[in-house]
Structure formats: C-alpha cells, structure tokens
Design an enzyme around this catalytic site. Structure first.
Site, mmCIF file in Angstrom:
data_model
loop_
_atom_site.group_PDB
_atom_site.id
_atom_site.type_symbol
_atom_site.label_atom_id
_atom_site.label_comp_id
_atom_site.label_asym_id
_atom_site.label_seq_id
_atom_site.Cartn_x
_atom_site.Cartn_y
_atom_site.Cartn_z
ATOM 1 C CB ALA A 121 -24.238 -3.275 2.422
ATOM 2 C CB ALA B 101 -6.382 -3.662 -0.557
ATOM 3 C CB CYS C 61 -5.737 4.573 3.861
ATOM 4 S SG CYS C 61 -4.026 4.256 4.323
HETATM 5 N N1 LIG Z 1 -1.565 0.523 4.979
HETATM 6 C C1 LIG Z 1 -1.902 0.460 3.715
HETATM 7 O O1 LIG Z 1 -2.515 -0.497 3.289
HETATM 8 C C2 LIG Z 1 -1.545 1.552 2.756
HETATM 9 C C3 LIG Z 1 -0.913 2.718 3.195
HETATM 10 N N2 LIG Z 1 -0.594 3.695 2.297
HETATM 11 C C4 LIG Z 1 0.128 4.889 2.730
HETATM 12 O O2 LIG Z 1 1.498 4.527 2.954
HETATM 13 C C5 LIG Z 1 2.045 5.257 4.046
HETATM 14 C C6 LIG Z 1 2.588 4.283 5.075
HETATM 15 O O3 LIG Z 1 1.513 3.556 5.592
HETATM 16 P P1 LIG Z 1 1.748 2.258 6.500
HETATM 17 O O4 LIG Z 1 2.838 1.436 5.918
HETATM 18 O O5 LIG Z 1 0.414 1.658 6.705
HETATM 19 O O6 LIG Z 1 2.275 2.937 7.855
HETATM 20 P P2 LIG Z 1 2.899 2.191 9.113
HETATM 21 O O7 LIG Z 1 2.526 3.008 10.284
HETATM 22 O O8 LIG Z 1 2.569 0.749 9.079
HETATM 23 O O9 LIG Z 1 4.481 2.311 8.861
HETATM 24 C C7 LIG Z 1 5.151 3.530 8.826
HETATM 25 C C8 LIG Z 1 6.540 3.330 9.455
HETATM 26 O O10 LIG Z 1 7.307 4.505 9.271
HETATM 27 C C9 LIG Z 1 8.185 4.633 10.385
HETATM 28 N N3 LIG Z 1 8.683 6.002 10.460
HETATM 29 C C10 LIG Z 1 7.978 7.149 10.681
HETATM 30 N N4 LIG Z 1 8.801 8.202 10.629
HETATM 31 C C11 LIG Z 1 10.043 7.741 10.389
HETATM 32 C C12 LIG Z 1 11.308 8.359 10.229
HETATM 33 N N5 LIG Z 1 11.446 9.683 10.284
HETATM 34 N N6 LIG Z 1 12.385 7.572 10.000
HETATM 35 C C13 LIG Z 1 12.254 6.243 9.938
HETATM 36 N N7 LIG Z 1 11.083 5.591 10.066
HETATM 37 C C14 LIG Z 1 9.988 6.339 10.290
HETATM 38 C C15 LIG Z 1 7.311 4.228 11.553
HETATM 39 O O11 LIG Z 1 8.106 3.843 12.660
HETATM 40 C C16 LIG Z 1 6.512 3.066 10.949
HETATM 41 O O12 LIG Z 1 7.121 1.817 11.223
HETATM 42 C C17 LIG Z 1 0.918 6.167 4.546
HETATM 43 O O13 LIG Z 1 1.044 7.426 3.946
HETATM 44 C C18 LIG Z 1 -0.345 5.483 4.043
HETATM 45 O O14 LIG Z 1 -1.386 6.400 3.823
HETATM 46 C C19 LIG Z 1 -0.849 3.557 0.968
HETATM 47 C C20 LIG Z 1 -1.451 2.418 0.484
HETATM 48 C C21 LIG Z 1 -1.834 1.326 1.344
HETATM 49 O O1 LIG Z 2 -4.493 3.649 0.652
HETATM 50 C C1 LIG Z 2 -4.714 2.628 1.245
HETATM 51 O O2 LIG Z 2 -4.404 2.401 2.418
HETATM 52 C C2 LIG Z 2 -5.469 1.516 0.603
HETATM 53 O O3 LIG Z 2 -6.845 1.624 1.073
HETATM 54 C C3 LIG Z 2 -7.700 0.580 0.631
HETATM 55 O O4 LIG Z 2 -7.213 -0.679 1.064
HETATM 56 P P1 LIG Z 2 -7.504 -1.245 2.541
HETATM 57 O O5 LIG Z 2 -7.975 -0.153 3.420
HETATM 58 O O6 LIG Z 2 -6.300 -1.994 2.946
HETATM 59 O O7 LIG Z 2 -8.665 -2.316 2.352
HETATM 60 P P2 LIG Z 2 -10.028 -2.316 1.512
HETATM 61 O O8 LIG Z 2 -10.183 -3.651 0.918
HETATM 62 O O9 LIG Z 2 -10.136 -1.182 0.603
HETATM 63 O O10 LIG Z 2 -11.118 -2.180 2.656
HETATM 64 C C4 LIG Z 2 -11.282 -0.978 3.387
HETATM 65 C C5 LIG Z 2 -12.506 -1.092 4.258
HETATM 66 O O11 LIG Z 2 -13.693 -1.070 3.464
HETATM 67 C C6 LIG Z 2 -14.503 -2.186 3.782
HETATM 68 N N1 LIG Z 2 -15.250 -2.585 2.567
HETATM 69 C C7 LIG Z 2 -14.587 -2.849 1.416
HETATM 70 C C8 LIG Z 2 -15.275 -3.186 0.275
HETATM 71 C C9 LIG Z 2 -16.676 -3.255 0.294
HETATM 72 O O12 LIG Z 2 -17.356 -3.553 -0.709
HETATM 73 N N2 LIG Z 2 -17.311 -2.973 1.467
HETATM 74 C C10 LIG Z 2 -16.633 -2.626 2.601
HETATM 75 O O13 LIG Z 2 -17.260 -2.367 3.647
HETATM 76 C C11 LIG Z 2 -13.540 -3.226 4.280
HETATM 77 O O14 LIG Z 2 -14.171 -4.204 5.054
HETATM 78 C C12 LIG Z 2 -12.574 -2.377 5.075
HETATM 79 O O15 LIG Z 2 -13.088 -2.107 6.345
HETATM 80 C C13 LIG Z 2 -7.720 0.566 -0.905
HETATM 81 O O16 LIG Z 2 -8.524 -0.532 -1.340
HETATM 82 C C14 LIG Z 2 -6.304 0.436 -1.467
HETATM 83 O O17 LIG Z 2 -6.340 0.520 -2.883
HETATM 84 C C15 LIG Z 2 -5.445 1.563 -0.903
HETATM 85 O O18 LIG Z 2 -4.113 1.429 -1.364
#
Ligand SMILES: NC(=O)C1=CN([C@@H]2O[C@H](COP(=O)(O)OP(=O)(O)OC[C@H]3O[C@@H](n4cnc5c(N)ncnc54)[C@H](O)[C@@H]3O)[C@@H](O)[C@H]2O)C=CC1
Ligand SMILES: O=C(O)[C@H]1O[C@H](OP(=O)(O)OP(=O)(O)OC[C@H]2O[C@@H](n3ccc(=O)[nH]c3=O)[C@H](O)[C@@H]2O)[C@H](O)[C@@H](O)[C@@H]1O
Length: 487
Positions: free
Chosen positions: A281, A177, A289
């Site tokens: 809440a 997260a 995501c």
């Molecule tokens: N943001 C989060 O906390 C989480 C994200 N995910 C998943 O991980 C994946 C990545 O998410 P983020 O890191 O947040 O995305 P992001 O948008 O921060 O980073 C993705 C990067 O990939 C690059 N990119 C796209 N196409 C490309 C290509 N063809 N070649 C080279 N670079 C390329 C973009 O320029 C960008 O910098 C998503 O599928 C998301 O759902 C999973 C868990 C947590």
């Molecule tokens: O796939 C992902 O991108 C990630 O999405 C969430 O992580 P993230 O979105 O970074 O942050 P969270 O802590 O889950 O919060 C998400 C949203 O829910 C809200 N939230 C969270 C918890 C809660 O009790 N109430 C609530 O309103 C937060 O304020 C925030 O806006 C999941 O927690 C991660 O496990 C997952 O990897």
C-alpha cells in the site's frame, strides 16, 4: 510478397547493426544491455535531443539506474554508440528499435486519455525517408493495439517509389521497471515479440529472437501475433496498477477498523494464486507509464464502445487519485486543520526509490495540495535535483509567492529541523537509517510523522514521541468497532 505487390522484407535473418531511436529510460538501458550481451552486434542509440546524446557520451549520464554506468563505460566506443546523426544510423541498421515517448495526449481528440503517437509517427517517417534498404522495425515504445499497422502504412508507402526498400514491423514491448532496469533486462521474466503471420514476418521474429537468445533462455521468449503483443503490454501495466489500487482501497478500510494493511497483504499474498508481489500500500502509484497506459486502455475500450470495460479500468485511476488526496487531506486534518505557515519536511520526491525520475510522482500531487494550503514545504530527495522539483511543482519564477513556500535541502536533518511534520513520499532505503530521536528533538512539538510508504513501525516512532500516521494502519483510539451498519 504482400497483397499490394510490395516486398514484405527481404532480410538476411542475421542482425549485425541495431539502431535505437530514443535515448531515454528505455532506449539507453536496453541498448546498453544488448551491446553488453551481444559483442557481435554494433548498437547505436540516437535522439533528436542533442544535449541528451552529449550526456550519454559524457561521464554524467542523463539517467540514473543502478549498474547502468558500469555497462555504458565498458561498451561505449566498442559496440555501443550514442549519436545525433539519425539519418546515417537508420541507413546503416539492419534492425531499428522505436523507443520514443508516447505520453498522454494533452490536446485535441482524446485529450487527457489517448497516447500521443506523434513521436512514433515521426520516427516511422524518418525511417521511410532514410532507410535505403530492407529493415526490421521494432516497436519498443508502448502503443495502442494496431499501431504497427499505421507504422507499416507509412513504410510501405515509401516502397512504392523505391523497390530496394522492404520492411517488417514487430512489436517488442519493454517490461523493465525503473530503479531495477539493468536487473530486469539481464534477467527478464519474459521477452515478448509479436509479428506478422507470414513467412517474412516469421523470419523477422526469428532474427529478433536470435538477438535476445544471447542471454535470455529460449523458453522465456514468447512470440505472438502483433496485436496480442501490443495489447499484452497495456494489460500487464493495467494489472499491476490494479493491484496497487486494490491494496490501497483496502488500506482505507484498515485505517478505519484497526486491521493492518501489511498484515492483510501478507495473509492474502500467501495464497499462491494471488502472490505476494505488488501489494505494498502506498500514497499512490506514480511513474510515467501506469496512469498513461491505463488511460490508453480505457480510451481503446471507449473507442470500441466497450463502456463497461472502460469504466472498470478507469476505477484504477480514480482510486489512485483518491488515495493521494486522502493522504494529503489527512496531513492537514491531523495538523489541527491548518498547515498555513507551518514547515513540513517532505522526504522523497522521486516516484519510487533508486531513480531520479519524478514523472507523475505522487509527491507532486501531495506537495501541490499542501502548497494550496500555504504550508512551507522543505523537500529532501537523495537523487532529484531542485530544478526538477520546481519544474514539476510548476514553480518557474523566483519571486512567485508559492515559490517562496518551497525550500530544497541536501541534508534530511536540516529539512526536518523546526518542522511540524515529516511526510514520507518515496521509499528510499536511507530514510530508515536516520537517527529519528535526533530528528524529533529538532522539530516543533507535537511532531508528526506521516508515512506514505510503510517504512516505519508505529510503536517505534510513537515511543520516540512522534504522532504517527501510516497508510493502512490506525491508532487504536481512531478505529471504528463493532458491527456498525452502513449509514
Ligand atoms: N520509462 C520506463 O520505465 C518504461 C517506458 N516504456 C515505454 O517506452 C517508451 C519510451 O519511454 P521512455 O524511455 O521512458 O521515454 P523518454 O522520454 O525517457 O525517452 C524518449 C526519447 O525519445 C526521443 N524522441 C522523441 N521523438 C523522437 C524522434 N522523432 N527522433 C528522435 N528521438 C526522439 C526524446 O527526445 C526522448 O529522449 C514509452 O512508450 C514508454 O511508455 C516501457 C517500459 C518501461
Ligand atoms: O511500462 C512501464 O513503464 C513500466 O511500468 C512499471 O515500472 P515502473 O513504473 O518503472 O515502476 P514500478 O516498480 O512498477 O512502480 C510504479 C509505481 O507503483 C508504486 N508501487 C509499486 C508496487 C507496490 O506494491 N506499490 C506501489 O505503490 C511505486 O512506488 C511507483 O510509484 C512496471 O512495473 C514495468 O513492468 C513497466 O515496464
């Protein structure tokens, strides 16, 4: 050998070089952690966005995560590298993470619902073109079930003309997260790895298990088939989002009755079967995501003609949108049904505390609603830059009428000065430390405080003089009493 006669992946089983395509919120922190915990592995993070790579190589990293900078500074140049040379990094790697964005599709079939897989596909094509030898390819991006099959089709096609190539595709979704990414990566609840049920598949899974085993206890590394792994990621996010929508739906009952949502969450969460986490809440969940992944699950169900199931999960999104709107409407109603020309201080724009990320932040929705009513909004957020806020609010031209309604402050006291109300939209800890008596004195009276994050105690704020409105709590005079029948 697979049934099509192509090699399934002749891997040595030892990973020495990792390349991660996608230097974003997941790719950057995940690779920094692997480099830190596995000094014997060289990790290169690549991205098509060269400016982002330059930032990863500079003193100002492109993303803020507590603890990230220290690790990057420690490992960068030793066994952690950031590069724009994608072909070379693909060629040199034993194992390649695909960690690119998979946003909700905004065009064509599945618009507004399905995840856009064009970035994942383009990485698969780059790997097919530049691999030059056997590779383990790992889906780190969140993808729908069976995405690995499409990646494999592209890779296997390249094998037809180059028999030195061999591929295994694994699913290894990320559960970190934002705001706690480094802690989550260092001490994950579990690591999930899905792979093909074949000898080569098992070998590839074992190679990735070996990487994580450098710091994650073996019993926390779960291995499954590829499709279970892909689906588990969507389901995990859907369950988490569902808990928030559930407690937010209860917050509305609390406001109407005099029950207090924090007390209810505490009492309910005390049941060990339910658990006490993720029951805060709020003004609604944000982030890149939850909405995208729940919509992806809904789209999947619709594609499978499981309409009841699709409807069920879509309710999670509907409640979230309703909660945001309900909160914004309450602000307007409580400010005597008009906010036009009134200064409203907004505390917090990020989608949660400890991050500068604003993607899908509920603050965007609430602010847009207030702007439609021509409020003057004065925003303060400790981490989000003004440029980012204006971009999210769709304000691009400086002479735009709406643009003039928005001002951004670097001092919360200045943001609140002469305001009719403070609206708290992110749960930053520092918001609790301010001198609210001083803030109250500087505001237009009667001054209101709308707490969208349950940061404050009603009694304390009311004793200062604020008219206080908190999610899931109601002033006694507003509550409905007795056994009223539904009208
Ligand atoms: N943001 C989060 O906390 C989480 C994200 N995910 C998943 O991980 C994946 C990545 O998410 P983020 O890191 O947040 O995305 P992001 O948008 O921060 O980073 C993705 C990067 O990939 C690059 N990119 C796209 N196409 C490309 C290509 N063809 N070649 C080279 N670079 C390329 C973009 O320029 C960008 O910098 C998503 O599928 C998301 O759902 C999973 C868990 C947590
Ligand atoms: O796939 C992902 O991108 C990630 O999405 C969430 O992580 P993230 O979105 O970074 O942050 P969270 O802590 O889950 O919060 C998400 C949203 O829910 C809200 N939230 C969270 C918890 C809660 O009790 N109430 C609530 O309103 C937060 O304020 C925030 O806006 C999941 O927690 C991660 O496990 C997952 O990897």
């Amino acid at each position: 050998m697979s049934s099509d006669g192509l090699s399934n992946g002749d891997h040595t089983g030892v990973v020495r070089r990792i390349t991660c395509v996608g230097a974003g919120y997941v790719g950057g922190p995940t690779c920094a952690m692997i480099a830190n915990k596995c000094p014997h592995i060289a990790v290169t993070v690549v991205d098509m966005n060269t400016a982002k790579i330059e930032e990863w190589n500079s003193d100002k990293l492109p993303i803020f995560e507590p603890g990230l900078e220290e690790i990057v500074k420690k490992c960068r140049g030793t066994n952690l590298f950031f590069s724009s040379d994608i072909p070379k990094s693909i060629r040199e790697a034993d194992l390649i993470f695909i960690s690119v964005n998979t946003p909700t599709k905004m065009y064509g079939k599945g618009k507004g619902m399905a995840p856009d897989l064009k970035y994942v596909e383009s990485v698969a094509r780059s790997i097919a073109e530049h691999a030059g030898g056997p590779k383990i390819v790992v889906e780190k991006s969140t993808v729908p079930v069976k995405a690995a099959e499409s990646i494999l089709s592209i890779l296997r096609d390249a094998q037809r003309t180059n028999n030195t190539l061999a591929f295994q595709v694994l699913s290894n979704p990320e559960f970190l997260a934002e705001g706690t990414a480094m802690k989550d990566l260092a001490n994950p609840d579990r690591v999930l790895i899905g792979g093909e049920d074949s000898e080569e598949g098992k070998k590839a899974v074992a190679a990735l298990v070996e990487v994580y085993s450098s710091w994650v206890p073996r019993e926390r590394i779960i291995t499954t088939n590829t499709w279970s792994s892909e689906l588990s990621k969507l389901v995990a996010n859907a369950f988490l989002a569902q808990r928030i929508s559930s407690i937010n739906s209860v917050s509305a009952i609390c406001e109407a009755t005099g029950a207090d949502v924090s007390e209810v969450a505490h009492a309910v969460g005390f049941d060990s079967r339910i658990g006490n986490k993720f029951l805060n809440a709020s003004v609604g969940f944000g982030g890149s995501c939850f909405q995208k992944d729940v919509l992806s699950l809904v789209y999947l169900c619709e594609s499978l003609h499981l309409n009841k199931v699709a409807e069920y999960w879509h309710g999670v999104i509907e409640i979230n949108n309703w909660q945001r709107r309900r909160f914004a409407d309450q602000i307007i109603a409580e400010l005597f049904n008009t906010v036009a020309g009134k200064k409203i201080a907004v505390f917090g724009f990020a989608f949660k505390k400890n991050t500068g990320d604003t993607r899908e932040s509920s603050a965007i929705h609430v602010c847009k609603h207030l702007l439609e009513e021509e409020a003057n909004i004065a925003i303060y957020d400790p981490k989000v830059e003004e440029k980012q806020m204006r971009m999210e609010l769709g304000l691009t031209t400086s002479d735009d009428k709406v643009d003039k309604l928005v001002s951004v402050f670097s001092d919360p006291y200045e943001a609140a000065k002469d305001a009719h109300a403070i609206v708290v939209l992110t749960e930053w800890d520092e918001f609790k430390t301010y001198d609210y008596s001083r803030i109250y004195e500087s505001m237009v009276h009667p001054a209101a405080l709308f707490d969208g994050r349950l940061l404050f105690k009603r009694k304390e704020m009311e004793s200062i003089g604020f008219r206080f409105f908190g999610i899931g709590t109601a002033p006694n005079h507003l509550t409905k009493v007795g056994f009223a029948a539904p009208s």
